[in-house]
Scaffold this motif. Structure first.
Motif, PDB file in Angstrom:
ATOM      1  N   ARG A  17       0.967  -1.029  -0.024  1.00  0.00           N
ATOM      2  CA  ARG A  17       0.073   0.067   0.131  1.00  0.00           C
ATOM      3  C   ARG A  17       0.806   1.209   0.076  1.00  0.00           C
ATOM      4  NH1 ARG A  17      -5.524   1.793   0.760  1.00  0.00           N
ATOM      5  NH2 ARG A  17      -5.445   3.866   1.093  1.00  0.00           N
ATOM      6  N   ARG A  18       2.014   1.377   0.772  1.00  0.00           N
ATOM      7  CA  ARG A  18       2.863   2.328   0.877  1.00  0.00           C
ATOM      8  C   ARG A  18       3.370   2.663  -0.524  1.00  0.00           C
ATOM      9  NH1 ARG A  18       6.411   2.032   6.008  1.00  0.00           N
ATOM     10  NH2 ARG A  18       6.688   4.326   5.705  1.00  0.00           N
ATOM     11  N   ALA A  19       3.934   1.607  -1.117  1.00  0.00           N
ATOM     12  CA  ALA A  19       4.630   1.647  -2.303  1.00  0.00           C
ATOM     13  C   ALA A  19       3.693   1.901  -3.476  1.00  0.00           C
ATOM     14  CB  ALA A  19       5.509   0.453  -2.791  1.00  0.00           C
ATOM     15  N   THR A  29       1.189   3.987  -3.185  1.00  0.00           N
ATOM     16  CA  THR A  29       0.416   5.454  -2.917  1.00  0.00           C
ATOM     17  C   THR A  29       1.350   6.340  -2.907  1.00  0.00           C
ATOM     18  OG1 THR A  29       0.575   5.118  -0.448  1.00  0.00           O
ATOM     19  CG2 THR A  29      -1.486   4.572  -1.643  1.00  0.00           C
ATOM     20  N   ARG A  30       2.646   6.295  -3.209  1.00  0.00           N
ATOM     21  CA  ARG A  30       3.889   7.202  -3.257  1.00  0.00           C
ATOM     22  C   ARG A  30       3.843   7.648  -4.633  1.00  0.00           C
ATOM     23  NH1 ARG A  30       9.537   5.396   0.164  1.00  0.00           N
ATOM     24  NH2 ARG A  30       8.326   6.393   2.098  1.00  0.00           N
ATOM     25  N   THR A  31       3.843   8.934  -4.793  1.00  0.00           N
ATOM     26  CA  THR A  31       4.005   9.478  -5.993  1.00  0.00           C
ATOM     27  C   THR A  31       4.960  10.855  -5.933  1.00  0.00           C
ATOM     28  OG1 THR A  31       1.834  10.797  -5.692  1.00  0.00           O
ATOM     29  CG2 THR A  31       1.566   8.909  -6.763  1.00  0.00           C
ATOM     30  N   HIS A  70       7.739  13.739  -6.176  1.00  0.00           N
ATOM     31  CA  HIS A  70       8.930  13.859  -5.454  1.00  0.00           C
ATOM     32  C   HIS A  70       9.204  12.914  -4.202  1.00  0.00           C
ATOM     33  CE1 HIS A  70       6.590  17.001  -4.000  1.00  0.00           C
ATOM     34  NE2 HIS A  70       7.340  17.012  -2.794  1.00  0.00           N
ATOM     35  N   ARG A  71       8.092  12.738  -3.455  1.00  0.00           N
ATOM     36  CA  ARG A  71       8.236  11.814  -2.408  1.00  0.00           C
ATOM     37  C   ARG A  71       8.679  10.533  -2.465  1.00  0.00           C
ATOM     38  NH1 ARG A  71       2.774  11.573   0.485  1.00  0.00           N
ATOM     39  NH2 ARG A  71       2.292  11.406  -1.642  1.00  0.00           N
ATOM     40  N   ALA A  72       8.278  10.033  -3.552  1.00  0.00           N
ATOM     41  CA  ALA A  72       8.970   8.562  -4.043  1.00  0.00           C
ATOM     42  C   ALA A  72      10.317   8.697  -4.777  1.00  0.00           C
ATOM     43  CB  ALA A  72       7.961   7.959  -5.052  1.00  0.00           C
ATOM     44  N   GLY A  73      10.987   9.902  -4.694  1.00  0.00           N
ATOM     45  CA  GLY A  73      12.157  10.062  -5.521  1.00  0.00           C
ATOM     46  C   GLY A  73      12.256  10.054  -7.217  1.00  0.00           C
TER      47      GLY A  73
END
Length: 90
Positions: free
Chosen positions: A65-67, A69-71, A73-76
Motif C-alpha cells: 500500500r505504501r509503495a 500510494t507514493r507519487t 517527488h516523495r517517491a524520488g
C-alpha cells in the motif's frame, strides 16, 4: 566488437547488487516460511496459526500500500529542482 571496460564494470556491479538483494529477499522469505511451517505443524492452536500466517500478510499489505500510494517527488521520481518548478507552475 569489444565492449568498453567501464560498461563491463557497471554491468558487473549491477549484477552483484541484484544478487545481494535477491539473496536477502529469498533468505527472509525462507525464514518466514520456516517459522510458519514450524508453528502450523507443531501446534493445533488456531490463534497461533492465525498470528503466524496473518502478521506477515499484514506487513506485506502495508508495504504494498505504501509503495502504491507514493507519487511524485516523495517517491524520488522527480529531482528537487523540477519538483519546485512544478509547485510554482500549479
Amino acid at each position: 566488437m569489444t565492449i568498453p571496460t567501464p560498461l563491463l564494470l557497471l554491468v558487473g556491479v549491477l549484477a552483484l547488487v541484484a544478487v545481494v538483494v535477491l539473496w536477502k529477499l529469498l533468505a527472509t522469505a525462507g525464514l518466514i516460511g520456516l517459522a510458519q511451517w514450524v508453528v502450523i505443524t507443531q501446534t493445533e492452536d488456531p490463534t497461533a496459526v492465525l498470528v503466524v500466517v496473518g502478521v506477515p500478510a499484514l506487513v506485506l499489505a502495508v508495504l504494498i500500500r505504501r509503495a502504491a500510494t507514493r507519487t511524485g517527488h516523495r517517491a524520488g521520481l522527480l529531482f528537487p529542482r523540477s519538483a519546485r518548478r512544478l509547485e510554482v507552475t500549479r
